[in-house]
Enzyme design. Structure first.
Site, mmCIF file in Angstrom:
data_model
loop_
_atom_site.group_PDB
_atom_site.id
_atom_site.type_symbol
_atom_site.label_atom_id
_atom_site.label_comp_id
_atom_site.label_asym_id
_atom_site.label_seq_id
_atom_site.Cartn_x
_atom_site.Cartn_y
_atom_site.Cartn_z
ATOM 1 N N ILE A 16 0.749 -1.256 -0.075
ATOM 2 C CA ILE A 16 0.106 -0.100 -0.106
ATOM 3 C C ILE A 16 0.994 1.036 0.258
ATOM 4 C CG2 ILE A 16 -0.273 -0.012 2.326
ATOM 5 C CD1 ILE A 16 -2.935 1.054 2.016
ATOM 6 N N SER A 17 0.499 1.968 -0.787
ATOM 7 C CA SER A 17 1.199 3.104 -1.057
ATOM 8 C C SER A 17 2.653 3.298 -1.007
ATOM 9 C CB SER A 17 0.661 4.259 0.093
ATOM 10 O OG SER A 17 1.753 5.445 0.156
ATOM 11 N N TRP A 18 3.729 3.387 -0.090
ATOM 12 C CA TRP A 18 4.775 3.819 -0.278
ATOM 13 C C TRP A 18 5.761 2.018 -0.287
ATOM 14 C CZ3 TRP A 18 8.430 0.716 2.381
ATOM 15 C CH2 TRP A 18 9.756 1.393 2.424
#
Length: 302
Positions: A121-123
């Site tokens: 998720i994300s980074w």
């Protein structure tokens, strides 16, 4: 590539979060010269599914996404705090997507796990992409959540990114509540949802946070994705994400040959929590879908 599917979601907050780690086995693992706080779920139980290796967002500790592990009880789960995040000690030297992917593979060896479904998720979605390309033999499928191709990305709202960079969001409850919707959209709705999410967060150390930022500095997966990422991939995006706009998911879908995209209507950056039921259903359907001919060939070769 398949056209994106759009899912209309409600705005239910997360479940009770006081006991999110009650089913986890938590340990400090010495891996690749680093000490990592690691949580596993159900690795000792028979399953028809490979376990999930999950890479978290920047500055986020295991607890922030632990409810997902309980929401998929038919699968084993593996998560770890990045160096200097959660309860993992500060890193002595910086790390890169290559070295942290190598470290994650060493952790799988130590846990006796050969093959995983990878999520990020994300980074952590960037690390998930890199791990999958670096260790294709250990990856069955890939799920990318609210993420991008790294440096070549459509930037989010300047207002949201400015607040995202401020470490006060981890330590100042009033600051987080005041700026929550700017950062994460309206998906979690009521202040109880905001506080529930905040109760899961433990601030990273200044060095841990800085090294996470440095890890992805200048990194992009874009040139490699069409050639090196040959795994069946689910891309999940929110159409109200001020941090990683929807255009980034469309870009990933264009670059990854065997990919499909799902768009959460009204979903901000934390739609995985705000739209938990819809997110879990989409992940389960994707992971449970029949083997592709390529996957069947890989399994036969193994």
């Amino acid at each position: 590539m398949l056209p994106p599917t759009r899912i209309k979601c409600g705005s239910k907050g997360p479940n009770s979060l006081s006991d999110v780690m009650k089913n986890a086995e938590v340990s400090m693992q010495q891996v690749g010269g680093r000490t990592l706080r690691t949580a596993t779920w159900r690795l000792d139980k028979p399953s028809d599914h490979p376990p999930v290796l999950f890479f978290n967002g920047i500055g986020a500790n295991i607890e922030a996404v632990a409810p997902l592990a309980d929401a998929l009880p038919e699968r084993g789960f593996i998560m770890f705090d990045m160096p200097g995040v959660g309860e993992s000690p500060d890193p002595v030297v910086p790390y890169t997507p290559f070295t942290i992917s190598w470290t994650a593979a060493q952790l799988l060896d130590k846990l006796g796990v050969d093959e995983v479904d990878v999520m990020g998720i994300s980074w952590g979605g960037g690390i998930a992409q890199h791990f999958t390309m670096q260790h294709p033999g250990r990856t069955r499928r890939l799920v990318l959540i609210a993420t991008s191709a790294g440096m070549l990305m459509m930037p989010g709202s300047p207002k949201a990114l400015t607040k995202m960079a401020n470490p006060r969001r981890y330590v100042d409850a009033d600051y987080m509540i005041k700026n929550f919707e700017t950062l994460y959209g309206e998906g979690l709705g009521k202040s109880s949802g905001k506080k529930g999410h905040m109760s899961l967060l433990k601030p990273p150390s200044p060095r841990g946070y800085m090294y996470q930022l440095l890890c992805m500095l200048g990194w992009t997966s874009a040139p490699a994705l069409p050639f090196l990422l040959r795994k069946k991939t689910l891309i999940m995006m929110g159409d109200d994400d001020a941090i990683v706009p929807l255009a980034n998911g469309k870009f990933l879908s264009m670059l990854i040959p065997d990919s499909e995209m799902i768009v959460m209507e009204g979903g901000g950056h934390l739609f995985l929590l705000s739209h938990k039921e819809q997110s879990v259903a989409a992940i389960r359907e994707f992971l449970d879908s029949p083997h592709t001919s390529a996957e069947a060939g890989e399994a036969k070769a193994a």
